[in-house]
Write an enzyme that holds these catalytic residues in place. Sequence first.
Site, PDB file in Angstrom:
ATOM      1  N   HIS A 162      14.833 -18.865  44.136  1.00 13.99           N
ATOM      2  CA  HIS A 162      14.808 -17.909  44.892  1.00 13.99           C
ATOM      3  C   HIS A 162      16.352 -17.004  45.426  1.00 13.99           C
ATOM      4  O   HIS A 162      16.223 -15.919  45.557  1.00 13.99           O
ATOM      5  CB  HIS A 162      13.894 -17.780  45.954  1.00 13.99           C
ATOM      6  CG  HIS A 162      14.280 -18.750  47.288  1.00 13.99           C
ATOM      7  ND1 HIS A 162      13.840 -19.789  47.255  1.00 13.99           N
ATOM      8  CD2 HIS A 162      15.396 -18.612  47.995  1.00 13.99           C
ATOM      9  CE1 HIS A 162      14.494 -20.509  48.490  1.00 13.99           C
ATOM     10  NE2 HIS A 162      15.446 -19.518  49.000  1.00 13.99           N
ATOM     11  N   ASP A 200       9.754 -22.078  41.707  1.00 11.23           N
ATOM     12  CA  ASP A 200      10.883 -21.945  42.588  1.00 11.23           C
ATOM     13  C   ASP A 200      11.921 -22.992  42.311  1.00 11.23           C
ATOM     14  O   ASP A 200      12.514 -23.778  43.009  1.00 11.23           O
ATOM     15  CB  ASP A 200      10.473 -21.831  43.943  1.00 11.23           C
ATOM     16  CG  ASP A 200      11.861 -20.978  44.771  1.00 11.23           C
ATOM     17  OD1 ASP A 200      12.761 -20.633  44.283  1.00 11.23           O
ATOM     18  OD2 ASP A 200      11.597 -21.198  45.953  1.00 11.23           O
ATOM     19  N   SER A 278      17.950 -24.405  51.469  1.00 14.33           N
ATOM     20  CA  SER A 278      17.158 -23.844  50.360  1.00 14.33           C
ATOM     21  C   SER A 278      17.776 -24.407  49.164  1.00 14.33           C
ATOM     22  O   SER A 278      18.745 -24.349  48.708  1.00 14.33           O
ATOM     23  CB  SER A 278      16.864 -22.528  50.151  1.00 14.33           C
ATOM     24  OG  SER A 278      16.184 -22.041  51.030  1.00 14.33           O
TER      25      SER A 278
END
Length: 432
Positions: A162, A200, A278
Amino acid sequence: MMYFLRNFSNKTRLIRAVALATAGSGVVGFTSSSDYNTSVSVSIPSLRDSLQLPWRTMKENILHSAAFTYANHSLYGASPLFFSRPDPAPDANISSGADIGDSPKRSCNCLGRDSIANAATKVAPAVVHLSVPQGFHGITLGRSVGSGTIINEDGTILTCAHGLVNFQGLRSSSKEKIEVTLQDGRSFEGTVVNVDVHADVAILKIKSKIPLPTAKLGSSSNIRPGDWVLAMGCPLTLQNTVTAGIVSCVDRKSSELGLGGMHREYLQTDCAINEGNSGGPLVNVDGEVVGINIMKVLGADGLNFAVPIDSVSKIIEHFKKNGRVVRPWLGLKMLDLNSIIVENLKERNASFPDVGRGVLVPMVFPGSPADRAGFLPGDVVVEFGGRPVGSIKEIVEIMGDKIGNPFKAVVKRKNNVTETLTVIPEEVNPDM
């Protein structure tokens, strides 16, 4: 004190009292000769040996409404300190019902004072900081930050998708260069090799003249709720950051999180993660990567989610084999059944089939492979591809990447009518 001594004028009784008083906190020994000259020795273990693994916890006060986020907005509160005191490891020579020399050494799977640090040390050199250009039509408007893990000495880096798709697009490769910084301060230019938006997951590549540090991929299939894990990465550009917590759930479904699209499962943890975490690794106490941290819930403490490494490994194999992830599509909405759900459904509708387990079909997409095969809303799939099934995950695993291959599906319908259908999966639209 004098009263106490008068009541224990007998030295033997005094010795026994001292022994009882200290038995819970140390070791007592005494020697006595014929002339009653008695000596008492007391050994008390140090506080340092008793308090293993002091652990800090941080309470996160979030002032936003509950929502899943990849770029988090967080405020930090106080950091109270508490202690975890696992059972001490037993003596290796202690045995039960056998002589010391005949018994194998016993091990203790306790969390030791160095367990977290040792696990972090194994993985840390392979954790990288990513600085990703953001913009459109070739114009860079800023940069986002993320984390990744080097999984091969040739410079292959595992991260999330993402943070890349905004400037890269879903299918074309990016001409922009991603700045990759290692723990030792070295910087490289990274390029996007593969991206799978549905899961993802993304693969980057950097070039180095010398072998790079790597992290070992573990297995997520053996993880249990309550297992200790570490979240490693670069939150808010703070490199070399390690937080720890436990696994809260091993199979949190995307439908439970209100996430549309394809069926996915996540590891839920209470490790502290923030913007920049992330793509960073979720690590077990053996120093193995067991997941990729991707998101958290705003307005809640300790609700964080990672893609299980077993799913990631399959995606990497798809990348190597096909250059993309090939996913079969049936055109069904499905729901796992168990005895409690079945009992509830039968109370609402007495004609619901008598099944102990299976996969309920609440909806069939018009014109889909399942629609053409004859599936109906309310069907319960009990066999697929010649094997009994009780979960969506089992059906997905049976199909694998077999596009265009016919599969036999046995379904139960109301009033216990059994039908055998043949369905031919199609490939999922990559842009769905």
